[in-house]
Write an enzyme that holds these catalytic residues in place. Structure first.
Site, mmCIF file in Angstrom:
data_model
loop_
_atom_site.group_PDB
_atom_site.id
_atom_site.type_symbol
_atom_site.label_atom_id
_atom_site.label_comp_id
_atom_site.label_asym_id
_atom_site.label_seq_id
_atom_site.Cartn_x
_atom_site.Cartn_y
_atom_site.Cartn_z
ATOM 1 N N LYS A 49 55.581 26.629 38.147
ATOM 2 C CA LYS A 49 54.448 27.178 38.052
ATOM 3 C C LYS A 49 54.221 27.593 36.265
ATOM 4 O O LYS A 49 55.054 27.484 35.380
ATOM 5 C CB LYS A 49 54.451 28.263 38.675
ATOM 6 C CG LYS A 49 53.976 27.966 40.144
ATOM 7 C CD LYS A 49 54.057 29.012 41.114
ATOM 8 C CE LYS A 49 53.520 28.513 42.691
ATOM 9 N NZ LYS A 49 53.428 29.752 43.427
ATOM 10 N N ARG A 76 60.558 27.287 47.845
ATOM 11 C CA ARG A 76 59.636 26.207 47.931
ATOM 12 C C ARG A 76 59.346 25.711 46.724
ATOM 13 O O ARG A 76 58.973 25.878 45.822
ATOM 14 C CB ARG A 76 58.306 26.919 48.435
ATOM 15 C CG ARG A 76 57.179 25.875 48.416
ATOM 16 C CD ARG A 76 55.701 26.489 49.078
ATOM 17 N NE ARG A 76 54.786 25.485 49.069
ATOM 18 C CZ ARG A 76 54.178 25.013 48.009
ATOM 19 N NH1 ARG A 76 54.561 25.319 46.863
ATOM 20 N NH2 ARG A 76 53.425 24.100 48.329
HETATM 21 N N1 PMM Z 1 54.171 30.443 50.604
HETATM 22 C C1 PMM Z 1 53.798 29.689 49.437
HETATM 23 N N2 PMM Z 1 52.992 28.817 49.455
HETATM 24 C C2 PMM Z 1 52.455 28.009 48.288
HETATM 25 N N3 PMM Z 1 51.842 27.191 48.191
HETATM 26 C C3 PMM Z 1 51.092 26.505 47.276
HETATM 27 C C4 PMM Z 1 51.672 27.113 46.083
HETATM 28 C C5 PMM Z 1 51.062 26.336 44.874
HETATM 29 O O1 PMM Z 1 51.904 25.480 44.204
HETATM 30 P P1 PMM Z 1 51.633 23.877 44.460
HETATM 31 O O2 PMM Z 1 50.239 23.622 44.138
HETATM 32 O O3 PMM Z 1 52.767 23.169 43.722
HETATM 33 O O4 PMM Z 1 51.830 23.688 45.759
HETATM 34 N N4 PMM Z 1 52.446 28.194 45.919
HETATM 35 C C6 PMM Z 1 53.003 28.665 47.116
HETATM 36 C C7 PMM Z 1 53.934 29.898 47.284
HETATM 37 O O5 PMM Z 1 54.195 30.342 45.819
HETATM 38 N N5 PMM Z 1 54.349 30.201 48.329
#
Ligand code: PMM
Length: 290
Positions: free
Chosen positions: A228, A267
């Protein structure tokens, strides 16, 4: 042909997850515009193969998402989102993998649960659609309740907190109470502070510094820092590269620290790095006996 990793009743997969260490949730974005891997897995076969690669790399759970939730991302109609994720969820469940679906849409969640998805990961903080508490209560599946304000188009303008940790905690527990009031069992609920969602870099670090606090609220805790922007800014401030693909070492460091602080799962994109970071954190905490 898709290899079957472990032949077992699909629902059993969830019950067999390790209980003695932090779990690694691998990110599988079936999207065109996710910030670090957008467009690479837009077709189902590529996505399924990448999901299998993540399992082989050590992912305990695969988080399948059909709509990027990064700041400024386009909205994806629910039907389009479902068309992207359903074939991938169905195929990965059939291999014995534990599958989570990253969606804010009730109808996508319903269809994927029917297809065997083990977990619903909803970044919306209930700001998006009514009906999710009722679905989660009715189906009894585990549910990630993440803190966010607004949506991917508005959230960057909503990062004003009197006390970041206290405010995020209060808003998360208010949401939790709404789900419990709708009949969701507390043990179904997994909390997530929503790093990067309506938070600036300093606020993200405040939340991460309070991981033990968030892990002690009576629910499992999921933390998502992978690649991020706030990690990029940190590295850039040290004159280091900040391209999203250069943030996996920093991400793995947050995994080790999050594991030590009691996170139930992290994650991540780079599963192997965090798999190793979790093992290091376990050994560190047990005097190398892990
Ligand atoms: N539970 C949860 N879900 C998420 N989904 C997408 C993203 C954004 O990241 P991506 O675009 O790499 O999926 N961050 C989160 C997060 O921090 N927590």
């Amino acid at each position: 042909p898709i290899p079957v990793i472990r032949k077992r009743p699909a629902r059993a997969a969830w019950a067999e997850l390790p209980q003695d260490r932090t779990l690694v949730m691998g990110i599988l974005n079936v999207t065109a515009d996710s910030f670090s891997d957008g467009g690479r897995y837009l077709n189902a076969d590529d996505a399924i193969n990448h999901g299998l690669e993540l399992v082989r790399a050590g992912a305990d759970i695969i988080d399948v998402g059909g709509e990027s939730t990064r700041p400024g991302a386009d909205f994806v109609p629910q039907e389009e989102e479902l068309a992207r994720v359903l074939p991938v969820v169905t195929a990965l469940v059939a291999t014995g993998a534990v599958v989570s679906v990253d969606t804010t849409h009730v109808e996508t969640a319903r269809a994927c649960i029917k297809a065997g998805a083990h977990l619903i990961n909803d970044v919306s903080g209930l700001t998006h659609e009514p009906g999710m508490p009722e679905l989660i209560a009715e189906t009894g599946v585990p549910y990630v309740l993440m803190h966010r304000r607004g949506d991917q188009q508005s959230m960057d303008s909503l990062a004003d907190y009197a006390d970041t940790v206290a405010d995020v905690t209060a808003e998360l527990l208010q949401l939790r109470d709404r789900f419990v009031a709708a009949g969701v069992k507390p043990e179904q609920i997994i909390l997530d502070p929503g790093v990067g969602f309506a938070k600036n870099a300093a606020q993200n670090w405040e939340l991460l510094g309070a991981t033990e606090h968030f892990a002690s609220l009576g629910h499992r805790l999921l933390v998502g820092t992978s690649r991020k922007r706030f990690l990029g800014s940190l590295l850039q401030d040290q004159g280091l590269p900040s391209d999203p693909l250069d943030r996996d070492a920093a991400t793995a460091a947050t995994t080790a620290l999050g594991a030590r602080a009691g996170a139930w799962a992290v994650r991540v994109h780079d599963v192997a790095a965090s798999r190793d970071a979790v093992r290091v954190a376990s050994a560190w905490g047990q005097g190398g006996k892990a």
